[in-house]
Design an enzyme around this catalytic site. Structure first.
Site, short mmCIF file in Angstrom:
data_model
loop_
_atom_site.label_atom_id
_atom_site.label_comp_id
_atom_site.label_asym_id
_atom_site.label_seq_id
_atom_site.Cartn_x
_atom_site.Cartn_y
_atom_site.Cartn_z
N GLY A 374 3.74 3.93 3.98
CA GLY A 374 3.15 2.69 3.51
C GLY A 374 3.90 2.15 2.31
O GLY A 374 4.81 2.79 1.76
N PRO A 375 3.56 0.96 1.87
CA PRO A 375 4.25 0.33 0.74
C PRO A 375 3.96 1.06 -0.56
O PRO A 375 3.03 1.88 -0.64
CB PRO A 375 3.66 -1.09 0.73
N PRO A 376 4.73 0.80 -1.61
CA PRO A 376 4.50 1.46 -2.90
C PRO A 376 3.13 1.07 -3.48
O PRO A 376 2.65 -0.03 -3.30
CB PRO A 376 5.65 0.94 -3.78
N GLY A 377 2.56 2.03 -4.21
CA GLY A 377 1.34 1.74 -4.95
C GLY A 377 0.05 1.84 -4.18
O GLY A 377 -0.99 1.47 -4.71
N VAL A 378 0.08 2.36 -2.94
CA VAL A 378 -1.17 2.45 -2.17
C VAL A 378 -1.83 3.82 -2.31
O VAL A 378 -2.87 4.07 -1.71
CB VAL A 378 -0.92 2.14 -0.67
N GLY A 379 -1.23 4.73 -3.08
CA GLY A 379 -1.88 6.01 -3.37
C GLY A 379 -1.42 7.17 -2.53
O GLY A 379 -2.18 8.12 -2.34
N LYS A 380 -0.16 7.14 -2.05
CA LYS A 380 0.32 8.24 -1.20
C LYS A 380 0.44 9.54 -1.99
O LYS A 380 -0.02 10.59 -1.55
CB LYS A 380 1.67 7.85 -0.59
N THR A 381 1.07 9.48 -3.15
CA THR A 381 1.27 10.69 -3.94
C THR A 381 -0.05 11.23 -4.47
O THR A 381 -0.33 12.44 -4.39
CB THR A 381 2.23 10.41 -5.10
N SER A 697 10.77 -10.87 14.72
CA SER A 697 9.36 -11.28 14.76
C SER A 697 9.14 -12.74 14.41
O SER A 697 8.02 -13.24 14.54
CB SER A 697 8.53 -10.39 13.82
N LYS A 740 0.95 -7.74 8.01
CA LYS A 740 1.06 -9.18 8.19
C LYS A 740 -0.30 -9.86 8.12
O LYS A 740 -0.43 -10.95 7.56
CB LYS A 740 1.75 -9.49 9.52
#
Length: 800
Positions: A374-381, A697, A740
């Protein structure tokens, strides 16, 4: 006088056959603790409680018959407080043969079992338990099946007696019994069964079923005895070898002392041997360690090889080969912990709870290999840390961004100076357990050069079928990684090699909606920043309305990282005011955000465009989330040329060419003048020209923009579109649908045109998002243009 009375009773006992007495209607009940009494058995019992001694005194003067019923309680307890509910419902009639009143105050009685009975009801009003009972008949059956079962039981029991410490006289007793019920009961009483199993056997009425059950339990007991004998033989052989080695070492030590060698120099070698003995190690690892310590014993301490061997042994002894932490398998608590730490992210939470559920049912399940994409800052770590806390496991983060050396993963061989194990083994040593949660951060940013390819080294680590035998170059010993839970994080999947990506389960974390960002800010970000800046809710008040304004006017991202920075900026501004002497609560509203953060940074994209023919709204995916993409087309006099600007990639240029080709080949269907193309040049431009753009797309948006400028019709401003096109006019699926859709919502667009095959991706978007959007799924460009250009938005639409 008491002894004379007792002798009279003993004489009377010799003239009575207990079997002939039968089963009376009412029996006094003596509870048994920890064992089951069978019919045909006879042995002494010790009675100590006053209630039970009173029972014995009464039956001694009556018919001498007692109901012997086991207690359900596992722990022995004074039978003064035993009630009918504590007892089983089937027992044995016991005939009291003799009684001996010991000086210590207890009775020693000799009882034999005669009949089996079942309890109908307990009779109140007596100082001890009495029950109304009826006999459970034991009817012998003679047939070949019974004879075969009896022969099997007797032969197996003889083997059991020979293999254990049971008295040999039991074999003769079993062979002499003519009643098959008594044979089954006697064998069952010698198998060390649990009390509930013994009671089950007592309650079996059919003779065939009884003998089958006894034969089965006897077979299990024989298997246990045989395995125990094999284990004992193996241990004896191993002990003999160790004892021989011990004596030889003692002799070697004595010889060294006689030669006058300095034993102090080898003290650490003895210490290492003791550590190896005490350490839990797999057999192959123990063999390597013992071989290495023997080699160390022969190396002079002044030699450089001594230090290398010593460091190698230290690594072996420090690693958690067989040490594990205990997983927390409370699914309700785990779900609560995940919801407390993270808002949203239902897909990955569901996957973690599924793993815990399987782990609860099957302990040796391999750890999953998840890739949070996912994109940065979504809480993966932070999600990896939350998973470790939820499962009660150690957490280890390994940053892979920029790693280019294969030895970072697999370690260096010991032939090199300064060799060390790789990050996997080093992290296990740091964790102190062989089942931690490993977070492989930024796995999509691995590099490669002349030193090898780290992503290739990860292939074995991240394969559940292979990582149980992972071998580090430094250790050169197999280490079991199957208990480790690996979680990788990535912003882009395209840069991850195919074989590595195939070994991981991709779990997508799309960007957050405005509502989710608002909830995250109020629950997590604001309290965190208030604490970091030594503030409280009495110092700073932020309403949800202010947070929404902060999200829409000052941040534009898929995650919440910039949002947290802006909240931190507000806290700093408030802290500065308080430090200057301000008192009371400071409330920040959408109107005074300017005072703390400056002018508004972002404006709604749709409001910044002067709409007209030739302008269409597309949808694009980027590594930092989705965004809307405007396609502009202008026409001018010329000779049929097509100009493309906006730093477009090759695939996007080809989409524009394919769009123009489709329009030229379908002029009649689209009601266009074919001569227009020979007299007109077209210029397609995608704004934000400094940003590279590529991908197929934007095909539908390209067709819409070109057709709009050629026909003079205007594309609907409240609608966005995405999809790849073919020369025949078909609309093909594209990726990044969830990102999107979120980008369209951020721009205020509530109606979308998507490829039909992407409808399955829309169903994965949360219901609260879908219900506010109208989705169209046209199969062809012609159907799409009818929706895009028409003010009637009901055709081919699905409201979800």
């Amino acid at each position: 006088m008491a002894n004379e009375q007792q002798n009279e009773h003993n004489k009377a006992d010799q003239k009575i056959d207990p079997i002939e007495l039968g089963v009376p209607e009412i029996l006094p009940i003596l509870p048994l603790q920890g064992f089951v009494f069978y019919p045909g058995m006879g042995f002494p019992l010790q009675v100590s409680s006053e209630t039970s001694k009173g029972l014995i005194d009464d039956v001694l003067l009556d018919n001498r018959l007692i109901g012997l019923v086991p207690s359900k309680r596992e722990q022995p307890k004074d039978d003064d407080v035993v009630s009918g509910d504590d007892l089983y419902q089937v027992g044995v009639v016991g005939y009291l043969h003799k009684i001996n009143k010991a000086q210590e105050g207890y009775y020693q009685i000799l009882v034999s079992g005669t009949h089996k009975f079942a309890i109908d009801e307990f009779i109140p009003g007596s100082p001890y338990l009495k029950a109304r009972v009826h006999e459970v008949p034991m009817i012998p059956v003679e047939d070949k099946n019974i004879e075969a079962l009896l022969f099997n039981i007797r032969s197996q029991f003889q083997k059991l007696v020979s293999a254990t410490e049971l008295p040999q006289e039991l074999v003769a007793t079993v062979n002499s019994l003519t009643n098959p019920f008594y044979v089954g009961y006697l064998v069952s009483s010698q198998l060390n069964l649990k009390i509930d199993v013994e009671q089950e056997i007592l309650e079996i009425n059919a003779l065939t079923d009884l003998l089958h059950r006894v034969a089965s339990e006897l077979h299990k007991r024989m298997e246990t005895v045989e395995m125990s004998q094999q284990l004992q033989a193996t241990m004896k052989k191993d002990m003999d070898g160790r004892q021989r080695e011990f004596f030889l070492r003692q002799q070697l030590q004595a010889i060294r002392k006689e030669l006058g060698e300095d034993d102090d120099e080898k003290a650490e070698v003895r210490e290492l041997r003791e550590k190896i003995e005490a350490k839990l190690l797999p057999e192959h690892t123990r063999a390597v360690a013992e071989k290495e310590v023997s080699r160390l014993d022969r190396i002079p301490p002044s030699s450089p090889e001594y230090t290398i061997a010593r460091n190698y042994l230290d690594w072996i002894l420090d690693l958690p080969w067989m040490e594990s932490t205990t997983d927390t398998l409370d699914l309700v608590q785990a779900e609560q912990d995940l919801n407390e730490d993270h808002y949203g992210l239902e897909k990955v939470k569901k996957r973690i709870l599924e793993f815990l559920a399987v782990r609860k049912l099957k302990e040796d399940v391999h750890g999953p290999i998840l890739c949070l994409f996912g994109p940065p800052g979504v809480g993966k770590t932070s999600l990896g840390q939350s998973i470790a806390r939820t499962m009660n496991r150690k957490f280890v983060r390994i940053a892979l961004g920029g790693v280019r050396d294969e030895a970072e993963v697999r370690g260096h061989r010991r032939t090199y100076i300064g060799a060390l194990p790789g990050r996997i083994i080093s992290s296990l040593k740091r964790a102190g357990a062989n089942n931690p949660v490993f977070l492989l951060d930024e796995v999509d940013k691995l590099g490669s050069d002349f030193r090898g390819d780290p992503s290739a080294a990860l292939l074995e680590v991240l394969d559940p079928e292979q990582n149980s035998t992972f071998t580090d170059h430094y250790l050169d010993i197999e280490f079991d990684l199957s208990k480790v839970m690996f979680i990788a994080t990535a912003n882009v999947l395209d840069t991850i090699p195919g074989p590595l990506r195939d070994r991981m389960e991709i779990v997508e974390l799309p960007g957050y909606t405005h509502e989710e960002k608002t909830a995250i800010a109020m629950r997590h970000l604001l309290p965190k920043q208030l604490e970091a800046h030594a503030l409280s809710t009495d110092d700073l008040q932020l309403s949800e309305e202010t947070i929404r304004a902060l999200i829409s006017l000052y941040t534009r991202e898929a995650g919440v990282r910039n949002l947290e920075r802006e909240i931190a900026a507000l806290c700093r501004g408030v802290a500065a005011k308080i430090a200057r002497g301000h008192s009371g609560t400071i409330t920040i509203t959408p109107e005074n955000l300017y005072d703390y953060l400056g002018p508004q940074r972002f404006f709604p994209e749709m409001k910044t465009r002067s709409w007209g023919p030739g302008l269409a709204t597309g949808l694009a995916w980027t590594p930092v989330g989705g965004q809307i993409l405007f396609i502009e087309t202008s026409r001018m006099q010329g000779k049929g040329g097509l100009m493309l600007t906006g730093k477009l990639g090759d695939v996007m240029k080809e989409s524009a060419t394919a769009a123009l080709t489709y329009i030229k080949s379908h002029t009649e269907e689209l009601a266009l003048d074919p001569s227009t193309f020979s007299e007109t040049d077209l210029h397609v431009h995608v704004p934000e020209g400094a940003i590279p753009k590529d991908g197929p797309s934007a095909g539908v948006a390209m067709v819409s923009s070109l057709y709009s400028v050629l026909s003079g019709k205007t594309v609907r401003q409240d609608l966005a579109m995405t999809g790849e096109i073919t020369l025949r006019g078909d609309i093909l699926p594209v990726g990044g649908i969830s990102e999107k859709v979120l980008a369209a919502l951020r721009a205020g667009i509530r109606e979308l045109v998507l490829p039909p095959l992407n409808e399955k991706d829309v169903l994965e978007i949360p219901e609260e998002i879908r219900k506010n959007v109208i989705f169209h799924y046209p199969h062809t460009i012609k159907e799409a243009l009818a929706i895009i250009m028409s003010t009637d938005s009901t055709s081919n639409s699905v409201a979800q």
